[in-house]
Design a protein around this motif. Structure first.
Motif, PDB file in Angstrom:
ATOM      1  N   LYS A 190       1.394  -0.789  -0.009  1.00 33.57           N
ATOM      2  CA  LYS A 190      -0.041   0.181  -0.089  1.00 33.57           C
ATOM      3  C   LYS A 190       0.803   1.140   0.172  1.00 33.57           C
ATOM      4  N   GLY A 191       2.308   1.061   0.193  1.00 33.19           N
ATOM      5  CA  GLY A 191       2.815   2.242   0.123  1.00 33.19           C
ATOM      6  C   GLY A 191       3.527   2.766   1.094  1.00 33.19           C
ATOM      7  N   MET A 192       3.373   1.926   2.055  1.00 32.01           N
ATOM      8  CA  MET A 192       3.737   2.154   3.689  1.00 32.01           C
ATOM      9  C   MET A 192       5.546   2.263   3.743  1.00 32.01           C
ATOM     10  N   GLU A 193       5.337   2.989   4.492  1.00 36.78           N
ATOM     11  CA  GLU A 193       7.817   3.309   4.638  1.00 36.78           C
ATOM     12  C   GLU A 193       7.613   2.570   5.930  1.00 36.78           C
ATOM     13  N   ILE A 194       8.028   1.207   6.155  1.00 40.33           N
ATOM     14  CA  ILE A 194       8.396   0.409   7.018  1.00 40.33           C
ATOM     15  C   ILE A 194       9.772   0.804   7.884  1.00 40.33           C
ATOM     16  N   ILE A 195      10.301   1.140   8.708  1.00 40.78           N
ATOM     17  CA  ILE A 195      11.886   0.983   8.768  1.00 40.78           C
ATOM     18  C   ILE A 195      12.463   0.130  10.507  1.00 40.78           C
ATOM     19  N   ALA A 196      13.210  -0.598  10.212  1.00 42.20           N
ATOM     20  CA  ALA A 196      12.927  -0.929  11.592  1.00 42.20           C
ATOM     21  C   ALA A 196      14.101  -0.713  12.290  1.00 42.20           C
ATOM     22  N   HIS A 197      14.189  -0.700  13.664  1.00 41.19           N
ATOM     23  CA  HIS A 197      15.590  -0.164  14.476  1.00 41.19           C
ATOM     24  C   HIS A 197      15.443  -1.436  15.436  1.00 41.19           C
ATOM     25  N   ASP A 198      17.024  -1.114  16.223  1.00 41.92           N
ATOM     26  CA  ASP A 198      17.013  -1.857  16.766  1.00 41.92           C
ATOM     27  C   ASP A 198      17.251  -1.154  18.273  1.00 41.92           C
ATOM     28  N   SER A 199      17.526   0.315  18.253  1.00 39.40           N
ATOM     29  CA  SER A 199      17.514   1.390  19.266  1.00 39.40           C
ATOM     30  C   SER A 199      16.583   2.012  19.415  1.00 39.40           C
ATOM     31  N   ILE A 200      16.321   2.430  20.512  1.00 35.26           N
ATOM     32  CA  ILE A 200      15.147   3.767  20.206  1.00 35.26           C
ATOM     33  C   ILE A 200      15.750   4.406  20.417  1.00 35.26           C
ATOM     34  N   ASP A 201      16.980   4.964  21.197  1.00 34.32           N
ATOM     35  CA  ASP A 201      18.466   5.920  21.527  1.00 34.32           C
ATOM     36  C   ASP A 201      17.922   6.779  20.118  1.00 34.32           C
ATOM     37  N   GLU A 202      18.555   6.055  18.683  1.00 34.76           N
ATOM     38  CA  GLU A 202      19.078   6.897  17.713  1.00 34.76           C
ATOM     39  C   GLU A 202      17.816   7.022  16.869  1.00 34.76           C
ATOM     40  N   ILE A 203      16.699   6.871  17.508  1.00 34.94           N
ATOM     41  CA  ILE A 203      15.270   7.944  16.590  1.00 34.94           C
ATOM     42  C   ILE A 203      14.415   8.582  17.988  1.00 34.94           C
ATOM     43  N   ILE A 204      14.499   8.542  19.149  1.00 39.18           N
ATOM     44  CA  ILE A 204      13.793   8.849  20.185  1.00 39.18           C
ATOM     45  C   ILE A 204      13.527  10.529  19.483  1.00 39.18           C
ATOM     46  N   GLY A 205      14.391  11.416  18.805  1.00 36.56           N
ATOM     47  CA  GLY A 205      14.938  12.733  18.842  1.00 36.56           C
ATOM     48  C   GLY A 205      13.557  13.214  17.250  1.00 36.56           C
ATOM     49  N   ASP A 206      13.428  11.964  16.769  1.00 36.15           N
ATOM     50  CA  ASP A 206      12.847  12.089  15.285  1.00 36.15           C
ATOM     51  C   ASP A 206      11.024  11.697  15.579  1.00 36.15           C
ATOM     52  N   MET A 207      11.181  11.310  15.965  1.00 31.68           N
ATOM     53  CA  MET A 207       9.322  10.452  16.381  1.00 31.68           C
ATOM     54  C   MET A 207       8.238  11.737  17.141  1.00 31.68           C
ATOM     55  N   ASP A 208       7.181  11.684  16.299  1.00 32.46           N
ATOM     56  CA  ASP A 208       5.657  12.300  16.752  1.00 32.46           C
ATOM     57  C   ASP A 208       5.315  11.772  18.260  1.00 32.46           C
ATOM     58  N   VAL A 209       4.835  10.509  17.575  1.00 34.14           N
ATOM     59  CA  VAL A 209       4.336   9.085  18.597  1.00 34.14           C
ATOM     60  C   VAL A 209       4.838   7.741  19.192  1.00 34.14           C
ATOM     61  N   LEU A 210       4.883   7.536  19.579  1.00 38.03           N
ATOM     62  CA  LEU A 210       5.799   6.174  21.015  1.00 38.03           C
ATOM     63  C   LEU A 210       4.492   5.556  21.040  1.00 38.03           C
ATOM     64  N   TYR A 211       3.998   4.197  20.638  1.00 40.12           N
ATOM     65  CA  TYR A 211       3.170   3.713  20.606  1.00 40.12           C
ATOM     66  C   TYR A 211       3.322   1.926  21.036  1.00 40.12           C
ATOM     67  N   VAL A 212       3.714   2.150  22.446  1.00 41.16           N
ATOM     68  CA  VAL A 212       4.432   1.188  23.349  1.00 41.16           C
ATOM     69  C   VAL A 212       3.220  -0.507  23.749  1.00 41.16           C
ATOM     70  N   THR A 213       3.446  -1.250  23.017  1.00 49.03           N
ATOM     71  CA  THR A 213       2.987  -2.622  23.883  1.00 49.03           C
ATOM     72  C   THR A 213       3.591  -3.550  24.916  1.00 49.03           C
ATOM     73  N   ARG A 214       2.653  -3.916  25.549  1.00 43.42           N
ATOM     74  CA  ARG A 214       2.958  -5.464  25.902  1.00 43.42           C
ATOM     75  C   ARG A 214       3.641  -5.907  25.777  1.00 43.42           C
ATOM     76  N   ILE A 215       4.131  -6.595  26.083  1.00 44.59           N
ATOM     77  CA  ILE A 215       4.869  -8.260  25.215  1.00 44.59           C
ATOM     78  C   ILE A 215       3.205  -8.995  26.390  1.00 44.59           C
ATOM     79  N   GLN A 216       2.856 -10.212  25.160  1.00 44.69           N
ATOM     80  CA  GLN A 216       1.487 -10.427  24.975  1.00 44.69           C
ATOM     81  C   GLN A 216       1.897 -12.137  25.834  1.00 44.69           C
ATOM     82  N   ARG A 217       1.792 -11.966  27.367  1.00 44.93           N
ATOM     83  CA  ARG A 217       2.488 -13.103  27.578  1.00 44.93           C
ATOM     84  C   ARG A 217       1.344 -14.437  27.747  1.00 44.93           C
ATOM     85  N   GLU A 218       0.418 -14.151  27.186  1.00 45.47           N
ATOM     86  CA  GLU A 218      -1.069 -15.023  27.219  1.00 45.47           C
ATOM     87  C   GLU A 218      -0.363 -15.676  26.028  1.00 45.47           C
TER      88      GLU A 218
END
Ligand code: CP
Length: 298
Positions: A197-225
């Protein structure tokens, strides 16, 4: 009859209209008798606080009532009744059904057997469309969705909120950044569909390297169940944590969202930060779900 099973049931215009309606409801511009005499069946076969209570609150605020089942053990599914038969029966008792089920695809199956609208309140690791609508609503309260850089952080493999949100964001001009423990990446089929659909998806290893460029952090729990065993879960727990120290490097208008419940992925000291929007996000569940109920029950 309109079911809401996946966020893919909405195009961008339909999402924007529903969120506009939720905005009016938020300003108390709604008919408190709009669903008087209507009954919502709330079938939750997995634990919930926010989704269940906000749907119950939503129907009550519109003058309707709800009937509910809170677990498989508490209904005749414990005696061996199938989901299909349960839905056939319940759709004779109510004007709409909200269902949460541990199995992916259960809400779609329910819709096949229901004579009233079905809303998916979470089906295993599948979809959680009402959560996504309130997530988008919360982003819109802070900034236009178009033009944002959104980081999805956490369990992107099993997290249904991440799946639904990523799909919805592909309807907007959004750059998607992903951060997750190894093995918990977005399902390949979903990532391919978004890329098509044309979406740009960029995978990162470290949040520190991108924190200054983000508008939204959407954080999720590890789904233990959803993990096959506790060893594989403990291998990936505590892989990331949003802290005030991390946010010191963020844009002033960055917002931190989380569908909740959280475990340890957001430091409680972040709660007092102007970046933290996750409790407002959970409260937005009521006007957004009121708009959804009016859409399918009126
Ligand atoms: N976000 C969400 O679905 O929360 P609950 O599991 O408490 O409903």
């Amino acid at each position: 009859m309109q079911h809401i099973i996946s966020i893919g049931d909405f195009d961008r215009d339909a999402i924007d209209r529903l969120l506009d309606h939720a905005g009016q409801i938020d300003k108390k511009q709604f008919d408190a008798h709009a669903l008087e005499g209507k009954i919502l069946a709330v079938l939750f076969f997995e634990p919930s606080t926010r989704t269940r209570l906000s749907f119950e609150s939503a129907i009550a605020r519109l003058g309707g009532t709800s009937v509910s089942v809170g677990s498989m053990e508490a209904c005749s599914m414990a005696k061996g009744e199938t989901l299909a038969d349960t839905i056939r029966v319940v759709s004779g008792y109510a004007d709409a059904i909200v269902i949460r089920h541990p199995r992916e695809g259960a809400a779609r199956l329910a819709a096949e057997f229901s004579t009233v609208p079905v809303i998916n309140a979470g089906d295993g690791a599948g979809q959680h469309p009402s959560q996504t609508l309130l997530d988008l609503y919360t982003i819109r309260q802070s900034m236009p969705i178009d033009g944002t850089d959104v980081a999805l952080i956490g369990d992107l493999r099993y997290g249904r909120t991440a799946h639904s949100l990523a799909s919805a964001l592909s309807l907007y001009d959004v750059r998607l950044h992903t951060l997750c423990p190894t093995g918990l990446e977005l399902p390949a089929t979903l990532a391919e569909r978004l890329a098509e659909k044309g979406m740009e998806i960029i995978a990162h290893d470290s949040i520190d390297e991108i924190i200054g460029d983000m508008d939204v952090l959407y954080v999720t729990r590890i789904q233990r169940e959803r993990f096959p065993d506790s060893a594989s879960y403990f291998n990936v727990t505590s892989s990331y944590r949003i802290s005030p120290e991390l946010l010191a490097g963020a844009k002033d208008n960055l917002i931190v969202l989380h569908p909740l419940p959280r475990v340890d992925e957001i430091d409680p000291r972040v709660d007092a930060s102007p970046h933290a929007k996750y409790f407002e996000q959970s409260h937005n569940g009521v006007p957004v779900r009121m708009a959804m109920l009016m859409q399918v029950m009126q």
